[in-house]
Design an enzyme around this catalytic site. Structure first.
Site, PDB file in Angstrom:
ATOM      1  N   GLN A 199       1.578  11.845  -6.055  1.00  0.00           N
ATOM      2  CA  GLN A 199       2.098  11.555  -4.716  1.00  0.00           C
ATOM      3  C   GLN A 199       3.593  11.220  -4.705  1.00  0.00           C
ATOM      4  OE1 GLN A 199       0.701   8.852  -0.910  1.00  0.00           O
ATOM      5  NE2 GLN A 199      -0.575   8.984  -2.684  1.00  0.00           N
ATOM      6  N   SER A 233       0.856  -1.189   0.000  1.00  0.00           N
ATOM      7  CA  SER A 233       0.000   0.000   0.000  1.00  0.00           C
ATOM      8  C   SER A 233       0.887   1.233   0.000  1.00  0.00           C
ATOM      9  CB  SER A 233      -0.923  -0.017   1.215  1.00  0.00           C
ATOM     10  OG  SER A 233      -1.861   1.029   1.109  1.00  0.00           O
ATOM     11  N   GLU A 234       0.513   2.234  -0.798  1.00  0.00           N
ATOM     12  CA  GLU A 234       1.387   3.386  -1.045  1.00  0.00           C
ATOM     13  C   GLU A 234       1.746   4.143   0.222  1.00  0.00           C
ATOM     14  OE1 GLU A 234      -1.308   5.349  -3.658  1.00  0.00           O
ATOM     15  OE2 GLU A 234      -2.092   6.701  -2.150  1.00  0.00           O
ATOM     16  N   ASN A 235       0.899   4.037   1.256  1.00  0.00           N
ATOM     17  CA  ASN A 235       1.173   4.785   2.481  1.00  0.00           C
ATOM     18  C   ASN A 235       2.157   4.081   3.394  1.00  0.00           C
ATOM     19  OD1 ASN A 235      -1.090   3.010   2.680  1.00  0.00           O
ATOM     20  ND2 ASN A 235      -1.462   3.795   4.737  1.00  0.00           N
ATOM     21  N   SER A 276       8.305   3.677   0.047  1.00  0.00           N
ATOM     22  CA  SER A 276       7.122   3.169  -0.623  1.00  0.00           C
ATOM     23  C   SER A 276       7.125   3.537  -2.108  1.00  0.00           C
ATOM     24  CB  SER A 276       5.862   3.723   0.050  1.00  0.00           C
ATOM     25  OG  SER A 276       4.722   3.081  -0.454  1.00  0.00           O
TER      26      SER A 276
END
Lengths: 219, 225, 219, 225
Positions: free
Chosen positions: B103, A54-56, A96
């Protein structure tokens, strides 16, 4: 024009998710996008170890926690509580996105507004000037994952095909989509455009082509 | 003796002036430094540029800062959320400017800011509206966009524990932007659940060394969410 | 030519190191280069907390270990065993050079072959074509530390000044040196060139200028 | 079941072919994967390009690889050391090529390779012979040199403990280049002191997540130096 197959039943979202899950090999490092792709997590075969990233900042993401085990410091990209499997790891955003953009993900599963026959992806914005734009990590996944699988219904609610020659919506990435899982069919994106992998039950290739409004190579 | 600890959040933000650029940690609510933001709202500097992944949820944290009318510009990757109504309203009425950054580019620009890199070629966003007007280049058969560092006056971040040298450890996915933001600001301010004695953090598990941190304030547990 | 002061005694290396140590403020994050600067570590005042950083991934470096406490996994940039103070931290090379190049070090103390009056530093190579070149982290420290202090004897063994108008040896960094601690004097590097801070006992400014062979501003 | 563990070092390096580019961890002896290098010497691929901070110490590790005549080119920051006589001799006699890279640029180029960055502007080396012939640019009043990523076929690194998913923790300053090299190679091979059961490493203290690691082999303790 040929008539649509009368006994065609599109795959449900769960069936689409099951189909994707079955195609993920053991050991794959997979990022599951926000929205429809989240269904894939619940369909992963229990006899395979597949690493969800997961990107976080986590890898080895497990199932949703029970109501008494929710920890708001342990969430996924959709900001929902998750769990961590034994062997999972936590890291910061730099690590990440090193993982995501640097080619360390085997598969990213993303939703889409449009997929073009050259593999272009549009999944972050429409042309609605009143919409609040938001892109998140989608562009990084598009350029970084070794394979990008798109999961989407093939037609919009008004019946317009999302499989297109060239995207009319703002792009997320160029030539990045490897495969498209729709409710009508599973298609590979090849140098020659869309190529059929599998048809939903009751559908024939001609009908698929007609509904999709785009050239589709026979398998 | 080095002592970066502060008695309260108010004394952490007294020097933040109008027009400051401030990095705000967190991904959604996880890692959001709510108490430092509350202190910032009380101090009320105006015309702030805020760099954060999101643009606020509900009515707390960044949403409260936005609602207080102190923000001129948001730099973020994902402003639109189910509960981002405060930002949505300000944006639609033209009261806050938005710089939308993918992001990974946001993270990498912060990292470049903290690591002394002048600019970098990223594949992310090439061929998309995000790259419009930007320098591009083909390198080794692949297309890239040139992006520049983000450096800020302040970073407000949330960690799990800290010590008087400013060493920090985080809790689970509340780590997210904290470590990189700590490197990219002139003054980094960390709120922690508790301040522990020097030497009690495992030196091999410290995520942010104190050299990147200027002020630490203890908030106590249970502050999140 | 004026005669050299007869009662001039150059500072010893230890005295030079003590002088540098006394100028480091409490709380400073300091990188000490390989070679002569290593003496500074032993001269740091015990009543101040000063954080020594080493390029190979540690901060809060303590004194050398006793013979029975040597751990070859805990070394400094010179590959010698060190200790870690309470509050010290270990990190990888990426973080270490983020710290060094990103402006997070207050002071780097480096040796030098030459320092020019415009602050240029040459400390990694001579013009000897037979020498094996080696640069390590010196160029990163030169561009990254907020202040670069040079520690060196002012003259070579053959009496040639290392304070120069322009370096003749390959450069390490441009305009990066803030201050030079030599056995003859301590000099600031200013926009107007070298400026005297302190003379070794028994030396006068004219004699210093003559020996250095370069303009030096009065304090 | 994912199992990245290997029974011995030989089986870790069987596919390393002539002409390969190999990252080798370590700073001096700390973090040097001696046993993997020994296996590489036994396998004996030729014309290797080796990327490592140093160019070998004494007669072991990289020095032994160099002495075996398998290395065509060294990419490193600090080849010259008190005990680098093996490299020195090969270099002076023109038997090995040297690309000298400032240490921070070496790290940053590896990081760019691992993170998908196409190139970056670094201040390090500007105006020095290291920058000769390279593209430079002034950005925001400061001068920078454009440097390109390093990507390799293999990385050989040493860590403290690992598990069957390839997660790694390191020991003290033996960490150094390991984490970044793990990201920059097509195949990353880690030797560890011992392999621990999955789930026994603290998820918040794992330094290299297994996604960056392909093969793990246990060497036992006392192997270093």
């Amino acid at each position: 024009m040929s008539s649509a197959a009368t006994d065609f039943k599109p795959w449900t979202r769960i069936e689409m998710a099951q189909r994707i899950a079955a195609d993920i090999p053991e050991g794959a490092v997979v990022n599951i996008g926000i929205g429809m792709p989240e269904l894939v997590a619940d369909c992963l075969p229990e006899d395979k170890e597949i690493l969800l990233q997961s990107e976080n900042g986590l890898i080895g993401m497990g199932p949703k926690p029970g109501p008494n085990a929710i920890d708001w410091d342990l969430i996924n990209a959709g900001k929902q509580p998750v769990t961590l499997l034994p062997g999972g790891a936590i890291f910061d955003h730099v690590t990440s996105f090193t993982m995501m953009r640097g080619g360390h993900l085997d598969i990213a599963i993303l939703g889409a507004f449009q997929v073009a026959e050259n593999g272009d992806l549009a999944n972050w914005a429409t042309n609605d000037p009143n919409a609040i734009p938001a892109v998140g990590g989608a562009m990084d996944l598009a350029v970084g994952a070794r394979q990008v699988f798109v999961m989407m219904e093939m037609l919009t609610k008004t019946g317009v095909s999302k499989l297109v020659q060239r995207c009319s919506y703002p792009l997320t990435g160029l030539g990045c989509v490897s495969r498209v899982y729709t409710d009508h069919a599973v298609l590979d994106v090849t140098e020659a455009g869309f190529s059929l992998r599998q048809l939903a039950p009751g559908l024939d290739l001609d009908t698929l082509r007609q509904r999709a409004g785009i050239a589709i190579q026979a398998p | 003796m080095i002592d970066k600890t502060r008695a309260d959040t108010a004394s952490c933000v007294t020097d933040i002036a109008d027009g400051a650029t401030i990095l705000v940690g967190g991904f959604g609510g996880a890692g959001m430094p709510h108490e430092l933001i509350d202190a910032l709202i009380a101090k009320a500097p105006r015309d702030l540029t805020i760099v954060s992944n999101n643009a606020g949820n509900g009515t707390k944290g960044l949403a409260a800062l936005l609602a207080a009318g102190l923000v001129r510009k948001m730099v973020c990757s994902f402003p639109r959320q189910a509960d981002s109504f405060v930002f949505d309203e300000l944006y639609r009425s033209g009261k806050v400017e938005l710089e939308l950054v993918p992001q990974g580019n946001l993270v990498e620009r912060l990292r470049a800011g903290g690591a002394g890199i002048g600019a970098f070629f990223t594949p992310t966003g090439f061929g998309t509206p995000i790259a419009a007007g930007k320098e591009t280049r083909e390198i080794d058969g692949r297309q890239y966009v040139l992006e520049y560092p983000i450096r800020a006056d302040y970073a407000l971040i949330k960690a799990h524990q800290g010590d008087r040298w400013g060493n920090l450890v985080y809790r689970k996915t509340a780590r997210n932007f904290g470590p990189v933001m700590a490197t990219a600001a002139r003054i980094t301010i960390a709120q922690v659940e508790d301040i522990v004695p020097l030497g009690s953090l495992d030196p091999e598990a410290i995520v942010t060394p104190g050299a990147f941190v200027d002020r630490v304030v203890a908030i106590g547990t249970g502050a999140a969410q």
